[in-house]
Design a protein around this motif. Structure first.
Motif, mmCIF file in Angstrom:
data_model
loop_
_atom_site.group_PDB
_atom_site.id
_atom_site.type_symbol
_atom_site.label_atom_id
_atom_site.label_comp_id
_atom_site.label_asym_id
_atom_site.label_seq_id
_atom_site.Cartn_x
_atom_site.Cartn_y
_atom_site.Cartn_z
ATOM 1 N N VAL A 1 0.872 -1.182 0.000
ATOM 2 C CA VAL A 1 0.000 0.000 0.000
ATOM 3 C C VAL A 1 0.906 1.229 0.000
ATOM 4 C CG1 VAL A 1 -1.673 1.368 1.341
ATOM 5 C CG2 VAL A 1 -1.908 -1.132 1.219
ATOM 6 N N ILE A 2 0.622 2.148 -0.953
ATOM 7 C CA ILE A 2 1.377 3.397 -1.001
ATOM 8 C C ILE A 2 0.410 4.488 -0.561
ATOM 9 C CG2 ILE A 2 2.774 4.899 -2.472
ATOM 10 C CD1 ILE A 2 2.670 2.671 -4.584
ATOM 11 N N HIS A 3 0.807 5.341 0.380
ATOM 12 C CA HIS A 3 -0.141 6.349 0.865
ATOM 13 C C HIS A 3 -0.302 7.472 -0.154
ATOM 14 C CE1 HIS A 3 -1.921 9.586 3.188
ATOM 15 N NE2 HIS A 3 -2.409 8.641 3.977
ATOM 16 N N ARG A 4 0.848 8.017 -0.612
ATOM 17 C CA ARG A 4 0.881 9.031 -1.684
ATOM 18 C C ARG A 4 0.348 10.393 -1.269
ATOM 19 N NH1 ARG A 4 -0.656 7.813 -7.394
ATOM 20 N NH2 ARG A 4 -2.741 7.921 -6.560
ATOM 21 N N ASP A 5 -0.022 10.570 -0.040
ATOM 22 C CA ASP A 5 -0.497 11.913 0.343
ATOM 23 C C ASP A 5 -0.051 12.236 1.769
ATOM 24 O OD1 ASP A 5 -3.702 13.685 0.287
ATOM 25 O OD2 ASP A 5 -1.623 14.327 -0.019
ATOM 26 N N ILE A 6 1.219 11.892 2.061
ATOM 27 C CA ILE A 6 1.759 12.149 3.398
ATOM 28 C C ILE A 6 1.974 13.658 3.541
ATOM 29 C CG2 ILE A 6 3.790 11.801 4.886
ATOM 30 C CD1 ILE A 6 2.132 9.274 4.495
ATOM 31 N N LYS A 7 1.277 14.276 4.489
ATOM 32 C CA LYS A 7 1.495 15.708 4.790
ATOM 33 C C LYS A 7 0.869 15.971 6.162
ATOM 34 C CE LYS A 7 -2.594 16.879 2.056
ATOM 35 N NZ LYS A 7 -3.105 17.495 0.829
ATOM 36 N N PRO A 8 1.246 17.046 6.832
ATOM 37 C CA PRO A 8 0.760 17.277 8.205
ATOM 38 C C PRO A 8 -0.762 17.238 8.314
ATOM 39 C CG PRO A 8 2.511 18.824 7.690
ATOM 40 C CD PRO A 8 2.178 18.101 6.405
ATOM 41 N N GLU A 9 -1.455 17.693 7.258
ATOM 42 C CA GLU A 9 -2.927 17.742 7.308
ATOM 43 C C GLU A 9 -3.546 16.344 7.394
ATOM 44 O OE1 GLU A 9 -1.466 21.481 5.540
ATOM 45 O OE2 GLU A 9 -0.969 19.340 5.392
ATOM 46 N N ASN A 10 -2.780 15.330 6.987
ATOM 47 C CA ASN A 10 -3.333 13.959 7.007
ATOM 48 C C ASN A 10 -2.804 13.139 8.163
ATOM 49 O OD1 ASN A 10 -4.826 14.415 4.760
ATOM 50 N ND2 ASN A 10 -3.310 13.587 3.340
ATOM 51 N N ILE A 11 -2.332 13.842 9.209
ATOM 52 C CA ILE A 11 -1.806 13.128 10.379
ATOM 53 C C ILE A 11 -2.559 13.632 11.615
ATOM 54 C CG2 ILE A 11 0.244 12.623 11.766
ATOM 55 C CD1 ILE A 11 1.940 13.274 9.256
#
Ligand SMILES: Cc1cc(Cn2cc(-c3c(Cl)cnc4nc(-c5cn(C)nc5C)[nH]c34)cn2)no1
Length: 288
Positions: A135-145
């Protein structure tokens, strides 16, 4: 293993809805309590009408459900189940007691190195788990944590994740800051479905945690140009170990980026995350 919400048919009447926790492009998230068990969760409500006009977002939600339901890791937000009515889709999500990480980052401007290193170690551990499941997340950024009650971080929003390889047509929206060069460059999209895109984003995240802004932040056109050339400067006050790990992740050639196993063994991570190291550092500080 705590499996509070045993999978069965869920419906809205089973939940007491609490305060709104946040809103996104296609819906809102509410605090909720499952009546029979008193289990606290977060209920994400998405409106089918808005999804239909979202340009294939309905498939993204289906993928989010399919992927996130099968994941079980302390640094990945759990999806316990889902249900829908005529107008809405409901996702029953783990409640993250300390909310959205980017709000903490903005409030503190930037994180001290020990805190940034612990978050990056947790992210690397979660990404290692995801990549082992292809599985590749592809949208790692602070808003998605999000952040759990004990300060542990949890990757959420699998709307952009894919099972590699995948021939998905992807329309990108939102910030460009986290896009790797292979997703900026036109031409073959094969690399879009290579796990190494998440390594680049992990490097951008490390930089933003330490500096308080993204490394290629600029006008949209300039951001794309700077990403394509990995054109960034790291402030001199960043420690040399932190500079080193950022430089080893923000590498144009995906195959030359530091693998997650080596991220977890990097001196910057070991220095701040291995208990013995911390005790040793405290000992050293006290003996001065
Ligand atoms: C639609 C839509 C909105 C969002 C963004 N979003 C996520 C949450 C959220 C989730 Cl999914 C789970 N647990 C949460 N806990 C909080 C929270 C806790 N505190 C103390 N403050 C907040 C806020 N938010 C949570 C909310 N919005 N994604 O899709």
């Amino acid at each position: 293993v705590d499996v509070p919400l045993v999978p069965k048919q869920f419906h809205l009447g089973m939940f007491e809805i609490g305060r709104p926790l946040g809103k996104g492009k296609f819906g809102r998230v509410y605090l909720a309590k499952e009546r029979s068990s008193n289990f606290i969760c977060a209920l994400k409500v998405l409106y089918k009408s808005e999804l239909q006009h979202g340009g294939g977002v309905e498939k993204q939600v289906r993928r989010e459900i399919e992927i996130q339901s099968n994941l079980r890791h302390p640094n990945i937000l759990k999806l316990y189940g889902h249900f829908h009515d005529s107008k809405r889709i409901f996702l029953i999500l783990e409640f993250a007691g300390k909310g959205e990480l980017y709000k903490h980052l903005r409030r503190e401007s930037r994180f001290p190195e020990w805190k940034a290193a612990q978050y990056i170690a947790q992210m690397a551990s979660a990404l290692q788990y995801l990549h082992r499941k292809h599985v590749i997340h592809r949208d790692i950024k602070p808003e998605n944590i999000l952040m759990g009650i004990h300060g542990e971080i949890k990757i959420s929003d699998f709307g952009w994740s894919v099972h590699a390889p995948n021939n998905r047509r992807a329309t990108l929206c939102g910030t460009l800051d986290y896009l790797p060069p292979e997703m900026i460059r036109s031409g073959s999209k094969d690399n879009w479905y290579n796990e190494k895109v998440d390594l680049w984003s992990l490097g951008v995240l490390t930089y933003e945690f330490l500096v308080g802004e993204a490394p290629f932040e600029d006008t949209p056109i300039m951001t794309q140009k700077r990403i394509a050339r990995a054109d960034m400067t790291i402030p001199e006050w960043v420690s040399k170990e932190a500079k080193d790990i950022i430089k080893r992740l923000l590498v144009l050639d995906p195959d030359k980026r530091l693998p997650l196993e080596e991220v977890l063994q990097h001196p910057w991570i070991i220095k701040h995350c291995v208990k013995g190291e911390r005790a040793a550092n405290r000992e050293k500080a006290l003996s001065k």
